[in-house]
Scaffold this active site. Structure first.
Site, PDB file in Angstrom:
ATOM      1  N   LYS A   1      -2.157  14.880  -8.940  1.00 35.11           N
ATOM      2  CA  LYS A   1      -1.105  14.910 -10.046  1.00 35.11           C
ATOM      3  C   LYS A   1      -0.223  16.068 -10.193  1.00 35.11           C
ATOM      4  CE  LYS A   1      -2.172  10.450 -11.399  1.00 35.11           C
ATOM      5  NZ  LYS A   1      -1.084   9.509 -10.960  1.00 35.11           N
TER       6      LYS A   1
ATOM      7  N   ASP B   1       0.999  -1.234  -0.100  1.00 35.66           N
ATOM      8  CA  ASP B   1       0.001   0.037   0.050  1.00 35.66           C
ATOM      9  C   ASP B   1       0.956   1.286   0.103  1.00 35.66           C
ATOM     10  OD1 ASP B   1      -1.755   2.192   0.411  1.00 35.66           O
ATOM     11  OD2 ASP B   1      -2.767   1.107   2.192  1.00 35.66           O
TER      12      ASP B   1
ATOM     13  N   SER C   1      -5.563   9.767 -22.812  1.00 35.19           N
ATOM     14  CA  SER C   1      -6.394   8.356 -22.483  1.00 35.19           C
ATOM     15  C   SER C   1      -5.766   7.439 -23.212  1.00 35.19           C
ATOM     16  CB  SER C   1      -7.620   8.810 -23.000  1.00 35.19           C
ATOM     17  OG  SER C   1      -8.283  10.142 -22.854  1.00 35.19           O
TER      18      SER C   1
ATOM     19  N   GLY D   1      -1.920   4.180  -7.698  1.00 32.73           N
ATOM     20  CA  GLY D   1      -2.494   5.082  -6.984  1.00 32.73           C
ATOM     21  C   GLY D   1      -4.038   5.398  -7.649  1.00 32.73           C
ATOM     22  N   VAL D   2      -4.975   6.153  -7.226  1.00 37.31           N
ATOM     23  CA  VAL D   2      -6.156   6.158  -7.648  1.00 37.31           C
ATOM     24  C   VAL D   2      -6.076   6.804  -8.921  1.00 37.31           C
ATOM     25  CG1 VAL D   2      -8.487   7.549  -7.124  1.00 37.31           C
ATOM     26  CG2 VAL D   2      -7.304   6.481  -5.177  1.00 37.31           C
TER      27      VAL D   2
ATOM     28  N   SER E   1      -0.971  13.275 -15.395  1.00 37.16           N
ATOM     29  CA  SER E   1      -2.233  13.156 -16.328  1.00 37.16           C
ATOM     30  C   SER E   1      -2.694  14.498 -16.909  1.00 37.16           C
ATOM     31  CB  SER E   1      -3.282  12.872 -15.173  1.00 37.16           C
ATOM     32  OG  SER E   1      -4.664  12.884 -15.718  1.00 37.16           O
ATOM     33  N   ASN E   2      -3.145  14.147 -17.845  1.00 33.52           N
ATOM     34  CA  ASN E   2      -4.096  15.742 -18.558  1.00 33.52           C
ATOM     35  C   ASN E   2      -4.740  16.288 -17.678  1.00 33.52           C
ATOM     36  OD1 ASN E   2      -7.203  14.992 -19.672  1.00 33.52           O
ATOM     37  ND2 ASN E   2      -5.948  13.153 -19.507  1.00 33.52           N
TER      38      ASN E   2
ATOM     39  N   TYR F   1      -8.485  14.593  -7.971  1.00 40.07           N
ATOM     40  CA  TYR F   1      -7.359  13.666  -8.820  1.00 40.07           C
ATOM     41  C   TYR F   1      -6.354  14.531  -9.574  1.00 40.07           C
ATOM     42  CZ  TYR F   1      -6.018  10.632 -12.479  1.00 40.07           C
ATOM     43  OH  TYR F   1      -4.991  10.189 -13.750  1.00 40.07           O
TER      44      TYR F   1
HETATM   45  P1  NAI Z   1      -5.681   1.767 -12.941  1.00 30.32           P
HETATM   46  O1  NAI Z   1      -6.856   2.238 -11.688  1.00 30.32           O
HETATM   47  O2  NAI Z   1      -6.211   0.631 -13.605  1.00 30.32           O
HETATM   48  O3  NAI Z   1      -4.193   1.234 -12.233  1.00 30.32           O
HETATM   49  C1  NAI Z   1      -3.858   1.984 -10.827  1.00 30.32           C
HETATM   50  C2  NAI Z   1      -3.484   1.068  -9.971  1.00 30.32           C
HETATM   51  O4  NAI Z   1      -2.904   1.504  -8.617  1.00 30.32           O
HETATM   52  C3  NAI Z   1      -4.608  -0.431  -9.582  1.00 30.32           C
HETATM   53  O5  NAI Z   1      -4.136  -1.626 -10.064  1.00 30.32           O
HETATM   54  C4  NAI Z   1      -4.810   0.070  -8.111  1.00 30.32           C
HETATM   55  O6  NAI Z   1      -4.907  -1.279  -7.120  1.00 30.32           O
HETATM   56  C5  NAI Z   1      -3.372   0.561  -7.699  1.00 30.32           C
HETATM   57  N1  NAI Z   1      -3.493   1.499  -6.472  1.00 30.32           N
HETATM   58  C6  NAI Z   1      -4.513   2.048  -6.135  1.00 30.32           C
HETATM   59  N2  NAI Z   1      -4.342   2.591  -4.796  1.00 30.32           N
HETATM   60  C7  NAI Z   1      -3.110   2.048  -4.535  1.00 30.32           C
HETATM   61  C8  NAI Z   1      -2.410   2.216  -3.049  1.00 30.32           C
HETATM   62  N3  NAI Z   1      -2.848   2.774  -2.143  1.00 30.32           N
HETATM   63  N4  NAI Z   1      -1.100   1.448  -2.926  1.00 30.32           N
HETATM   64  C9  NAI Z   1      -0.875   0.740  -4.104  1.00 30.32           C
HETATM   65  N5  NAI Z   1      -1.344   0.688  -5.328  1.00 30.32           N
HETATM   66  C10 NAI Z   1      -2.676   1.377  -5.491  1.00 30.32           C
HETATM   67  O7  NAI Z   1      -5.159   2.711 -13.759  1.00 30.32           O
HETATM   68  P2  NAI Z   1      -4.519   2.942 -15.141  1.00 30.32           P
HETATM   69  O8  NAI Z   1      -5.459   3.640 -16.046  1.00 30.32           O
HETATM   70  O9  NAI Z   1      -3.764   1.779 -15.247  1.00 30.32           O
HETATM   71  O10 NAI Z   1      -3.416   4.203 -14.966  1.00 30.32           O
HETATM   72  C11 NAI Z   1      -2.321   3.977 -14.486  1.00 30.32           C
HETATM   73  C12 NAI Z   1      -1.719   5.352 -13.982  1.00 30.32           C
HETATM   74  O11 NAI Z   1      -1.625   6.400 -15.176  1.00 30.32           O
HETATM   75  C13 NAI Z   1      -2.451   6.079 -12.988  1.00 30.32           C
HETATM   76  O12 NAI Z   1      -1.355   6.651 -12.112  1.00 30.32           O
HETATM   77  C14 NAI Z   1      -3.274   7.128 -13.741  1.00 30.32           C
HETATM   78  O13 NAI Z   1      -3.478   8.113 -12.750  1.00 30.32           O
HETATM   79  C15 NAI Z   1      -2.212   7.398 -14.944  1.00 30.32           C
HETATM   80  N6  NAI Z   1      -3.206   7.751 -15.883  1.00 30.32           N
HETATM   81  C16 NAI Z   1      -3.938   7.089 -16.475  1.00 30.32           C
HETATM   82  C17 NAI Z   1      -4.432   7.384 -17.756  1.00 30.32           C
HETATM   83  C18 NAI Z   1      -5.271   6.580 -18.627  1.00 30.32           C
HETATM   84  O14 NAI Z   1      -5.621   7.001 -19.953  1.00 30.32           O
HETATM   85  N7  NAI Z   1      -5.218   5.136 -18.477  1.00 30.32           N
HETATM   86  C19 NAI Z   1      -4.754   8.950 -18.092  1.00 30.32           C
HETATM   87  C20 NAI Z   1      -3.994   9.564 -17.101  1.00 30.32           C
HETATM   88  C21 NAI Z   1      -3.184   9.274 -16.224  1.00 30.32           C
END
Ligand code: NAI
Length: 267
Positions: free
Chosen positions: A140, A51, A165, A73-74, A111-112, A136
């Site tokens: 960032k 965590d 995205s 993260g979230v 993030s954007n 959020y």
């Molecule tokens: P996602 O929500 O699928 O993955 C985030 C991961 O972080 C999850 O597996 C979650 O379990 C983990 N997580 C959450 N809280 C946690 C904590 N307290 N400790 C440890 N792990 C924790 O998101 P995604 O789409 O894979 O995005 C990855 C990163 O890229 C994130 O930081 C997101 O904010 C950023 N991002 C993603 C975008 C997209 O289009 N997919 C757009 C802009 C930013």
């Protein structure tokens, strides 16, 4: 383009699962981490459930790594009380651990939504003041400032990827402008990790889409040259999804639906 041990946080998430596959070739050992289950470690992997809100656990997580790709993260708009431990305290714990363990470089998934209150169609670059569109997005923006501080104060390099995205394909009209394909994501992370001097760089993570709101001139030293585009999906999206009203905030602002998410707790 090779590294001893890379730490990938958020490895159980959408982009984490993509990069978990693709980063193994760049490291002797890929240490994958998440708060969620990671399954059995694969060949060349170490898997550690952690965590990000737990400072001592994050310190142990970072011990022995050469570089970090921080996705954990979230990843959507949530109440501030949920964003704070995962994204704000979590990023702080990670940078502190990097300082203590001598990690030289971090790729931070920004993030954007750091600049989500600029208008669609307006073109901004990395010098434009942040206009976060959500708790959020605020978290960032904090992460980017943390990256800046740890570079100025301790010389730890960061590349902050302001991801647009990133999904297998663009899902709506806004994403025709903001989409980042997975090959381009991989290229960005690879360059962010291995270009010799990055200091503290902000780069918009977006493919070579026809209409783009982001100018990456300030990140030219990364040599990022996107090879994907949302264009093949345009015809279908425009046919199936009628345009929103002109004054709909989702259509007005770069951050799309995030600008209107919440408030939480009000009825
Ligand atoms: P996602 O929500 O699928 O993955 C985030 C991961 O972080 C999850 O597996 C979650 O379990 C983990 N997580 C959450 N809280 C946690 C904590 N307290 N400790 C440890 N792990 C924790 O998101 P995604 O789409 O894979 O995005 C990855 C990163 O890229 C994130 O930081 C997101 O904010 C950023 N991002 C993603 C975008 C997209 O289009 N997919 C757009 C802009 C930013």
């Amino acid at each position: 383009t090779h590294c001893g041990r890379i730490l990938l946080t958020g490895a159980a998430g959408g982009l984490g699962r993509v990069l978990r596959e693709r980063l193994t070739r760049y490291a002797d050992v890929l240490r994958v981490s998440d708060i969620a289950s990671l399954g059995e470690p694969r060949a060349g992997e170490e898997a550690i459930v952690c965590d990000l809100a737990d400072a001592a656990a994050v310190d142990a997580l970072v011990d022995g790594v050469d570089a970090i790709v921080h996705l954990g993260g979230v990843s959507v708009e949530r109440p501030f009380e949920e964003v704070l431990p995962a994204n704000i305290q979590g990023a702080y714990h990670l940078y502190e651990a990097a300082r203590r363990h001598g990690v030289g470089r971090i790729v931070f998934a920004s993030s954007n939504h750091v600049t989500g209150f600029y208008r669609q169609g307006e073109v901004i670059d990395a010098a434009a003041p942040p206009r976060p569109d959500s708790y959020y997005g605020l978290s960032k923006a904090f992460g980017e400032q943390l990256a800046r501080f740890y570079f100025d104060r301790y010389g730890i390099e960061s590349v902050c990827l302001r991801i647009g995205s990133s999904f297998p394909e663009p899902k709506d009209r806004r994403m025709l402008s903001t989409w980042l394909g997975y090959d381009d994501l991989e290229q960005l992370v690879r360059r962010a990790m291995f270009v010799p001097k990055v200091g503290c760089t902000i780069v918009f993570g977006v493919s070579a889409n026809r209409d783009c709101w982001w100018d990456n001139a300030h990140a030219a030293h990364l040599g990022y040259a996107p090879t994907q585009s949302s264009e093949p999906w345009r015809e279908r999206i425009e046919r199936e999804q009628p345009p929103l009203r002109e004054d709909d905030p989702v259509r007005v602002y770069q951050g799309g639906a995030f600008v209107a998410a919440g408030p939480f707790g009000d009825s």
